[in-house]
Design an enzyme around this catalytic site. Structure first.
Site: not given
Length: 252
Positions: A125-127
């Site tokens: 989920p880094e984006i």
């Protein structure tokens, strides 16, 4: 049974079975991994890899909500850009470890993360934080599932349920949650009964040849095959097969 405690995880070593279990143990934070824990985990895998009494390593998460929710996000701001650029090496410690590693996944499995419970949800989920996966996530996922699926998962920050993860090849097996512990133990014991040197060499050949041309992989496989011919374990395996009895491997 011996227990060692670290920053956010602990290790149990069972001398009788040869199984070492690493448990991420911060359930109140969904087993988020601190920056200190990343460094310690890399050292722990190196130590277990060199322990002749350990034949298999199981990696799991405490509590019923998550294997891990990934890295401790505020902790990233305490490290320099140079330090963050090397995070992939810590996460790859399980791959470098010569022993088989069985990841026991359940609940949320984000960021760093093959047995998965049917409630497992994987994701990078880094984006959604204005960042990209920085611990090898972009490259490893693309190699595992292909560029199109990797872009779909990473650019959208999409969550991948267990059934889809199995279809993609991200996990090897999915079982009901109430069977997760038992099935993981079954697999770990099965691996612990195998010839340690053969397991070590097979893992190394698979990892090293994964990106190599086929002829290079075949050459490496052939060299490893010839090397194992001289081991006591191979002689024991042949003798056990001939005598129709279970083998007793010593790792020599």
């Amino acid at each position: 049974m011996t227990i060692e405690t670290y920053d956010g995880f602990h290790i149990e070593r069972d001398a009788e079975s040869g199984i070492a279990t690493i448990t991420l143990d911060v359930p109140e934070k969904m087993n988020r991994i601190s920056m200190a824990a990343r460094d310690q985990l890399a050292g722990a895998f190196a130590d277990l890899g060199g322990d002749d009494g350990v034949r298999v390593i199981v990696l799991g998460g405490a509590g019923d909500k998550a294997f891990t929710a990934g890295g401790d996000i505020p902790g990233f701001m305490t490290r320099t850009p140079e330090e963050l650029s090397h995070l992939a090496r810590n996460v790859a410690a399980a791959e470098r470890c010569p022993k088989p590693v069985v990841a026991k996944l359940h609940g949320f499995t984000f960021g760093v993360g093959l047995v998965a419970a049917d409630d497992t949800v994987l994701g990078l989920p880094e984006i959604t934080l204005g960042m990209i996966p920085g611990s090898g996530g972009t490259q490893r996922l693309a190699h595992l599932v292909g560029l199109s699926r990797a872009k779909d998962a990473i650019l959208r920050g999409r969550r991948i349920p267990a059934a889809e993860a199995l279809q993609w090849g991200l996990v090897a097996e999915v079982v009901p949650l109430d069977r997760l512990d038992a099935r993981t133990t079954e697999i770990a014991l099965e691996l612990a009964a195998k010839a340690p040197l053969a397991l070590r060499v097979a893992k190394r050949v698979l990892n090293l040849a994964y990106d190599a041309p086929l002829h290079v992989g075949l050459e490496l496989e052939g060299l490893a095959y010839g090397l194992l011919r001289s081991t006591d374990d191979f002689a024991e395996g042949v003798a056990a097969f001939t005598e129709r009895r279970p083998p007793n491997y010593t790792g020599t």
